[in-house]
Enzyme design. Structure first.
Site, PDB file in Angstrom:
ATOM      1  N   GLY C 153    -102.408 131.493 -92.093  1.00 45.74           N
ATOM      2  CA  GLY C 153    -101.997 130.102 -92.127  1.00 45.74           C
ATOM      3  C   GLY C 153    -103.018 129.242 -91.399  1.00 45.74           C
ATOM      4  CB  CYS C 154    -103.945 125.675 -91.785  1.00 48.73           C
ATOM      5  SG  CYS C 154    -102.294 124.985 -92.000  1.00 48.73           S
ATOM      6  CE1 TYR C 155    -100.626 122.303 -87.406  1.00 45.77           C
ATOM      7  CE2 TYR C 155     -99.091 123.096 -89.049  1.00 45.77           C
ATOM      8  CZ  TYR C 155     -99.662 122.052 -88.359  1.00 45.77           C
ATOM      9  OH  TYR C 155     -99.277 120.765 -88.619  1.00 45.77           O
ATOM     10  CD  GLN C 316    -108.463 125.555 -89.148  1.00 42.53           C
ATOM     11  OE1 GLN C 316    -109.115 126.576 -89.064  1.00 42.53           O
ATOM     12  NE2 GLN C 316    -107.180 125.563 -89.482  1.00 42.53           N
TER      13      GLN C 316
END
Lengths: 350, 350, 350, 350
Positions: C153-155, C316
């Site tokens: 996942g991004c987080y 990011q």
């Protein structure tokens, strides 16, 4: 195996948006070796300290022009305020260095017009004659042999590419052209100005320079080469709350009985071999973001109510095809490289 | 002491942007008592649960129309999709309730045109005849006596107020008017649509509906009342990455020899008593944010290169003067109140 | 001369933001041949009609999965809602195709946790065991040999890379970590949802999912591998009015007496060979835009008031290092390519 | 009938964002008569020429302080850089004029702390003692009798109102509070600064001042009055790409066994009579836009995973409750008016 050609490149004025955009494009250009990036104020500061996006990618530091040894370069880009390039160009040419000016010093052939709009005396009018207007789609052969390029303004690029097929085919009333143009805020540069603060420009829309703008004379001069009719252009710039992107909505009255398919064919034929001009299907609505961070310019035609006016929609990224990308495209032509070298970025969407 | 007049107000369709904007304006209107806000989907939900900005200010809950007892109101606003108002208006009129429709049901007198552009059969064409077009600056007296108001579209408001003085004075070529218009995204309403997502509409600019848009026939019908010449209008809407705000750039060719001061006077005279129309100095560049959240509309004139084209710049908040504010302005007139009552918000800038 | 390796790639679900981002990255990847992009709804539509940014760059049309012949690919990316990848993976594996899932189907080893948070029964728990968590910086060797990748996942990517050096060195209280995270709106995907409309999300800021978010269990599971202490994490996501970008502000209480230089060295040593992790100078403030459209992630450390809490700032691009870029990084590793192949884009700034 | 009270108001420094916001609020305040707006640079310029939003609403011109006859006012607001108010306050007080400083000159009682953070010697430390910290919810009675108000900083307002009930009830560890705060760009003022340009701040997110920020000592001084425990606060400000709005995410470790309903009651009781503090239901996610352009501040509580940390979410409009609105609220109290006079704007949403 023979080594590939490496072009030694200098950039004068690397601290503005066109400068950092040049750096972004040149950092991955396979035939470019960055030699110097000058800045009077930031001498000694690593470029990547000002622009962390370049950390690990550009290791140069800014240097004052005196130390930069620009005369050792093959080509120097000027990403500077108007007036800087013309002061340094004679010495560079003498040293065999080619010059690409992203400002206006070499855009206008008529020095009186230049001086009226830019409030500067031109310091090398004799060089103006050999300066080439850097719009490859209309001027490719001259660019290939040029020593000095006047890189087009962002708005003029859209207006010329949007109007050229119509004027060349002599199907519109050239005397009453209207270009209602909209630009992202980066077009105003990286100057500390209240009007360009986030809290002023965000969630807001306005026109500016409606009574007269510097890009009018440049566009008129170039459009005049495409037709023997007298050209009249009403150009209205607006500021859009977005960083990059330019959208020109161009209105021209048809003087000939011409159907939509023929109009479309005029444009498709004009640009069929152009790598950076995309003629979309008739009736499309191009979005600026479809060109974001790329060198593409997209065009679409409309004929509202099948009336006598053709509407041409043109979009580009003002910092790429409207500035730094076009300059690199010129460089590629000047050095005999494939025109698209280092410029095939896919637009960033969303 | 005599009590002040309290108008009992109902809102049909309070969940969209024009609905919540009506609620914002009416919540502090000194002569309004909110009776009902209907929603088919949100029956029973407190309005302030959907719109926390109204916590402590609006205590009503949404109710289905059946329960809302709209026939007990003095006036009902329709902030609904096209077609809803015309279905309910006959019953309301019969009960003595006035109707203000913020959608298009009562804007066009010609049902064929309505049906062509809105793809709906008109269900009460006999009422159309008494419906009044709710643009106070051009239609004030009729509004005062109206039972049904067709509240103008947002774009048409700017085009009419920007063109009226020119057409009435018969100084421009009415057959080739161009309006290049730009709207904030809230104009598209509060529908879940991919094209209106933040990640699609932000940092982007595009035209839409260039080949034809519903606001053209409405504007043509109204402009036709201002002149006996044939009116031709090329209307090009664009989407701006901002929430509120509308900017119209209008081009008209002068047919008379007229100087700029006279042009300016035409506008100043036309609007000198108008509380919500501000004619700025000649050559100004009005910004949309100078009207944000207020009922003001601002106009400025330009004459580029002293040529034969006048450029009229018009800005407004599309949700206020372009919609809910104008509707409240009409209500004030219909009930004999001071026209500015509840509408004197100072624009929020920045 | 031997031909270079060409990987045949399929994409399932190419119509969302991670899908189009994969297309952007893969369109210029020198070792990739795009074979199929599937979409149930858009069968037959050229990909570039939906995403004009890809005009002239991607010539494929969407096809329904049945026609797409994914089993002929070398690798298939799933840019789909949770649950799609696990349904198709067994058949693909059997045909010798590797799978990289950008959704959550293969991120969590504990199916009970998966089912609790995603409200789906896991259809192939036996494959979970061999699925590899695709965070190269912490899991490179396993990725090289994997047949199935659960792309992070991004987080979680930011939280893990921001905390790993601290947990491995055992210098912070692992039981009370706080990650206050902020994401651009594209993280919500390309679903038509009112809350993600421009007019809702723009000029606004809010937290969401504060009481619990799916990325917590994933992060906890992975952080648990870095320490033998019990890990407690308070993760608070927020929505930022920007398209791309993620910024995590991480708070950890130091349990050892450690000076700032040593802290900095912990991070520099951990990432010194990482091409996509940039440890900035101590006390820096990384901006999300310094990573825009690139696969870079940047980290900076702070020690406010020389107290006992270290603050780690991590940025990011959520669609690149936080999703599609990381997936391509994994693909490069799985196929023995240089890890940075096709991923060396310079961030677009401004 | 007796005339209503009219307060003669002067504004020093009306050209910044807090200045124009004061003008917006005061222009419709029923008990205010604007006497003077000073500006050194814009002497003679009509205020509405700089801020067209005020056309027709504010007819004053800027004047230099010498001409402005501030000593004839009842109250003077300073919307100036730090240091200006303290220079002029002694003279004003002597003339019987009350002073409300929107900058920091009268916020801190400890001159050493002031001088450390603001790099200015305090010119009237003897007046500091009688200066009152203008946060009505915690300091109402003192404000009523004050001659000098130090109007709170924007961040400190959210931190204090978010933490006060917890500290007063002594249920959290006061020594390790964390406030992760996010502000719209208008908080940086209307200074021409590159970092606040649209093209820098838009589509971007970053922290700043993480190692130390001026609002820390102010908040610490005030929080110290609410508890006899030692207060430790880690305050991390961030910049959000929106014009207005502030969101503070506050983390506090519970030291008592207390359930969520009791926590909620603590806050509801604390603010039940406060017109400008809205305690939302437990577990809500307040949005900054729900307070836009209004004086409301909203609070919501969370208890993630039913753990030992309470998360307090606080939102406000940084220019209203965080600055100009709070100042007007203080003025109302100082002059015996209803506290909400002129401040009941409904938030503008969307």
């Amino acid at each position: 195996m023979q080594g590939k050609m490496m072009i030694k490149v200098g950039i004068v004025g690397g601290t503005g948006y066109t400068g950092v955009e040049l750096l972004r494009l040149l950092a991955t250009h396979p035939n470019v070796q960055l030699e110097a990036v000058t800045s009077r104020k930031e001498d000694g500061m690593p470029v990547a300290d000002m622009y962390p996006s370049l950390r690990g990618r550009v290791s140069l530091a800014f240097s004052v022009p005196e130390k930069a040894r620009l005369t050792d370069c093959d080509v120097v880009f000027f990403a500077t305020p108007h007036g800087v390039a013309m002061a340094q160009t004679p010495e560079l040419l003498e040293a065999g260095v080619k010059v690409i000016d992203l400002a206006a010093d070499f855009r206008l052939q008529d020095t009186a017009v230049f001086e009226k709009w830019y409030k500067l005396a031109h310091s090398c009018p004799e060089l103006l004659k050999e300066a080439v207007y850097g719009l490859p789609e209309l001027n490719r052969e001259a660019i290939k042999g040029a020593r000095i390029i006047g890189n087009p303004g962002c708005y003029p690029t859209t207006m010329q590419l949007g109007l050229a097929p119509l004027l060349k085919a002599d199907v519109v009333d050239a005397s009453h052209l209207i270009a209602d143009c909209k630009s992202g805020v980066s077009g105003a540069g990286r100057k500390a100005e209240v009007a360009m603060l986030f809290s002023e420009a965000s969630d807001n829309f306005k026109a500016y320079g409606v009574s007269g703008h510097r890009h009018s004379p440049e566009t008129l001069e170039q459009l005049g080469k495409l037709t023997d009719k007298k050209v009249g252009l009403l150009f209205t710039p607006h500021l859009v709350p977005m960083i990059r992107g330019m959208h020109s909505t161009i209105y021209a009255r048809l003087t000939k009985d011409i159907d939509n398919a023929t109009l479309q064919t005029l444009f498709e034929d004009a640009y069929k071999n152009e790598p950076f001009v995309d003629v979309m299907p008739f009736g499309s609505h191009p979005e600026t973001r479809s060109t974001r961070s790329s060198n593409m310019l997209r065009i679409a035609l409309h004929r509202p109510n099948d009336g006598d006016t053709v509407v041409v929609l043109v979009v580009q990224d003002n910092l790429v095809k409207g500035s730094a990308g076009q300059a690199v495209q010129c460089m590629n032509l000047m050095f005999g490289l494939e025109e698209t070298t280092g410029l095939m970025h896919v637009p960033v969407l969303p």
